[in-house]
Design an enzyme around this catalytic site. Structure first.
Site, short mmCIF file in Angstrom:
data_model
loop_
_atom_site.label_atom_id
_atom_site.label_comp_id
_atom_site.label_asym_id
_atom_site.label_seq_id
_atom_site.Cartn_x
_atom_site.Cartn_y
_atom_site.Cartn_z
N GLU A 159 66.14 14.94 -14.55
CA GLU A 159 65.67 13.56 -14.79
C GLU A 159 64.33 13.49 -15.53
OE1 GLU A 159 65.79 11.64 -10.96
OE2 GLU A 159 67.93 12.01 -10.72
N ASN A 201 69.85 18.25 -16.10
CA ASN A 201 70.65 17.29 -15.34
C ASN A 201 69.98 15.91 -15.37
OD1 ASN A 201 72.88 16.89 -13.40
ND2 ASN A 201 71.27 16.54 -11.88
N HIS A 237 76.50 8.32 -11.42
CA HIS A 237 76.44 7.38 -10.30
C HIS A 237 76.85 6.01 -10.86
CE1 HIS A 237 74.44 10.16 -7.60
NE2 HIS A 237 73.54 10.44 -8.53
N GLU A 266 77.07 14.53 -9.90
CA GLU A 266 76.74 13.76 -8.68
C GLU A 266 77.65 12.53 -8.58
OE1 GLU A 266 72.51 12.97 -8.46
OE2 GLU A 266 72.00 14.98 -9.16
N ASP A 268 79.67 9.46 -7.88
CA ASP A 268 80.04 8.49 -6.84
C ASP A 268 80.25 7.16 -7.55
OD1 ASP A 268 77.34 7.70 -7.22
OD2 ASP A 268 76.70 8.38 -5.25
O1 G3I Z 1 64.54 14.14 6.44
C1 G3I Z 1 63.81 12.91 6.56
C2 G3I Z 1 63.79 12.44 7.98
O2 G3I Z 1 63.10 13.38 8.78
C3 G3I Z 1 63.12 11.07 8.04
O3 G3I Z 1 63.16 10.57 9.35
C4 G3I Z 1 63.81 10.09 7.11
C5 G3I Z 1 63.13 8.73 7.07
O4 G3I Z 1 63.34 8.09 5.83
O5 G3I Z 1 63.82 10.63 5.81
C6 G3I Z 1 64.49 11.87 5.69
O6 G3I Z 1 64.45 12.29 4.37
C7 G3I Z 1 65.25 11.59 3.44
C8 G3I Z 1 66.15 12.60 2.73
O7 G3I Z 1 66.90 11.95 1.72
C9 G3I Z 1 67.13 13.27 3.71
O8 G3I Z 1 68.02 12.36 4.23
C10 G3I Z 1 64.35 10.93 2.42
O9 G3I Z 1 63.61 9.87 3.05
C11 G3I Z 1 65.17 10.34 1.30
O10 G3I Z 1 64.31 9.88 0.27
C12 G3I Z 1 66.06 11.40 0.70
O11 G3I Z 1 66.89 10.81 -0.27
C13 G3I Z 1 67.50 11.68 -1.19
C14 G3I Z 1 67.12 11.30 -2.59
O12 G3I Z 1 67.80 12.13 -3.50
C15 G3I Z 1 65.62 11.43 -2.83
O13 G3I Z 1 65.31 11.16 -4.17
C16 G3I Z 1 69.01 11.57 -1.00
O14 G3I Z 1 69.37 12.10 0.27
C17 G3I Z 1 69.71 12.35 -2.09
O15 G3I Z 1 71.09 12.05 -2.06
C18 G3I Z 1 69.18 11.93 -3.45
O16 G3I Z 1 69.82 12.71 -4.43
C19 G3I Z 1 69.44 12.40 -5.78
C20 G3I Z 1 69.53 13.69 -6.56
O17 G3I Z 1 68.71 14.68 -5.97
C21 G3I Z 1 69.13 13.48 -8.03
N1 G3I Z 1 69.89 12.42 -8.61
C22 G3I Z 1 69.92 11.16 -7.88
C23 G3I Z 1 70.39 11.37 -6.45
C24 G3I Z 1 70.51 10.06 -5.71
O18 G3I Z 1 69.25 9.45 -5.60
#
Ligand code: G3I
Length: 448
Positions: A159, A201, A237, A266, A268
């Site tokens: 990105e 990516n 996405h 990715e 969806d």
């Molecule tokens: O692990 C913590 C947890 O301890 C806490 O209580 C909770 C509270 O918000 O957060 C948890 O972490 C989260 C993490 O996902 C695990 O679930 C983060 O807040 C959250 O920001 C994070 O989101 C991820 C996101 O990337 C961050 O940018 C998504 O799971 C993940 O699917 C998403 O994936 C991205 C790709 O890497 C790049 N392309 C876009 C895609 C979708 O956004």
């Protein structure tokens, strides 16, 4: 940094979901397979999913993962904040768990992501200039070295381009270290793991637009100057505000024509029912029509696993049932020949050695390295069907089990989980565990 789906998806592309038919490379009728991975493999491709380490203990989740997919991408576990939470101190436990699972089910691993403006640890966010550049390059080197030989493809840079019509790089702390930060990251990754394919990516690059044109120009430039790049990932996405573009296939093809592989990384698609199924089918068809499109990854297993769960954008519902979109994808992968009922199991050759009194046998195959091991254990039923099994292993002194999959561990005793206790006479199932020290070579199996 967390973005909302609407802010990160551009209103672009037409509503048309049709992708021009091309020369499809698909499985023949005789080869029609009944899982996504096996069907994709029939044309030399993979079908993968994003995986969260903490969900591996959920038996529904794990059952689908083990059955359907032949590639995995750690959803968050290989990102900079996860792997280097403190500068110079690397933390691989969760990512290692996913890699071990991938190995146990024979799946490839897509590493995600070495250098990205988002999900940086706090210490990196506060750096700039040469200090940040060196920290980023050290991170790339260390992580790619840790996983050397285990990664099929790395998202080296994620990105890095701006949305909209500018065609510019995204402003970020990494970009401010100098425009050559991307090629520097690719060079460091190549030096650390020469066998891994190195990918760029991004999202909103799925159709031809200013952003994808800018990525295209960068890849063309890298190829002409010998900067090591092997592949481009298209996140894909989609939702009603940002549907599958009508020139999706053409866009994949023009990148492939630059001499790189392309992957849907990715996928969806928010929605439900037939409309959603048609979009998933069209995306799959587009990949199959491009010879160098060698893999599709969906961003999660069940709708409830998705980063945007409310949009129900995946192939399995929250209970793990196959959705219409699943059947549509499988059918396209099979060239429209998916069997409506699973094929009958071919007759199994009876074991040459008579079944032991215990009703099952077990065999360990070991991947040993200096200080650690992954053991894969094959459990084979004797002359009668197993309804449960326990395998006891003898661990050499000093060794310890740190992590188990497809079985419940109690010390050195491993018992089946809900989905693999039932094993037909003469058939086999596998479980695995990872540990420190020297792995075991002796095991005994007991039917329960
Ligand atoms: O692990 C913590 C947890 O301890 C806490 O209580 C909770 C509270 O918000 O957060 C948890 O972490 C989260 C993490 O996902 C695990 O679930 C983060 O807040 C959250 O920001 C994070 O989101 C991820 C996101 O990337 C961050 O940018 C998504 O799971 C993940 O699917 C998403 O994936 C991205 C790709 O890497 C790049 N392309 C876009 C895609 C979708 O956004």
């Amino acid at each position: 940094m967390k973005r909302s789906p609407t802010s990160r998806l551009v209103l672009a592309g037409s509503l048309g979901l049709l992708v021009a038919a091309g020369a499809l490379t698909v499985a023949s009728t005789a080869d029609a397979a009944t899982t996504l991975g096996a069907s994709a493999a029939a044309s030399g491709r993979y079908f993968g999913t994003a995986v969260a380490a903490y969900k591996l203990s959920d038996s529904t989740y794990s059952g689908i993962l083990n059955r359907e997919f032949n590639s995995v991408t750690p959803e968050n576990e290989m990102k900079w904040d996860a792997t280097e939470p403190t500068q110079g101190q690397f933390s691989y436990t969760s990512a290692d768990q996913i890699v071990a699972r991938a190995r146990s089910i024979g799946a490839k691993v897509r590493g995600h992501a070495l250098a990205w403006h988002s999900q940086q640890p706090g210490w990196a966010q506060s750096l700039s200039g040469t200090t940040l550049r060196n920290a980023m390059l050290n991170h790339v080197t260390q992580v790619a070295t840790h996983y050397k030989g285990q990664i099929d493809s790395w998202d080296v840079v994620n990105e890095a381009f701006a949305d909209g019509s500018s065609g510019a790089r995204r402003d970020s702390n990494l970009q401010r270290t100098g425009n050559d930060w991307i090629e520097a990251a690719f060079r460091a990754a190549r030096a650390a793991d020469p066998a891994a394919k190195l990918c760029y990516n991004d999202y909103n690059t799925d159709g031809q637009n200013a952003k994808s044109n800018a990525v295209y120009a960068m890849v063309q430039d890298f190829k002409s100057r010998g900067v090591p790049i092997d592949c481009v990932g298209f996140q894909s996405h989609f939702n009603s505000a940002s549907p599958l573009p009508s020139d999706y296939q053409a866009n994949l093809q023009r990148f492939a024509n630059l001499g790189v592989d392309v992957q849907i990384t990715e996928l969806d698609i928010e929605g439900s029912g037939t409309a959603q199924a048609n979009s998933f089918a069209a995306a799959t068809r587009a990949c199959l029509a491009v010879t160098r499109c060698n893999g599709i990854t969906v961003w999660g297993i069940r709708d409830s696993d998705s980063w945007r769960a409310s949009g129900t954008p995946l192939l399995f519902d929250g209970s793990g049932n196959k959705k219409a979109a699943y059947t549509a994808v499988l059918d396209v992968l099979n060239g429209g020949t998916t069997p409506t009922t699973p094929p009958t199991t071919p007759p199994t050759t009876p074991p040459t050695t008579p079944p032991s009194g215990s009703g099952c046998t077990s065999a360990i195959s070991l991947n040993q390295w200096n200080g650690g091991f992954v053991a894969t254990v094959k459990v084979t039923a004797g002359a009668t069907r197993l309804n449960g099994w326990t395998v006891n292993v003898t661990l050499p002194s000093g060794a310890a089990v740190t992590n188990t999959w497809n079985a419940t561990a109690s010390g050195t005793s491993f018992t089946n989980v809900s989905y693999n206790g039932s094993v037909n006479a003469g058939a086999s199932t596998e479980f695995g565990f990872q540990g420190t020290g020297t792995g075991p070579s002796v095991s005994t199996c007991t039917a329960r």
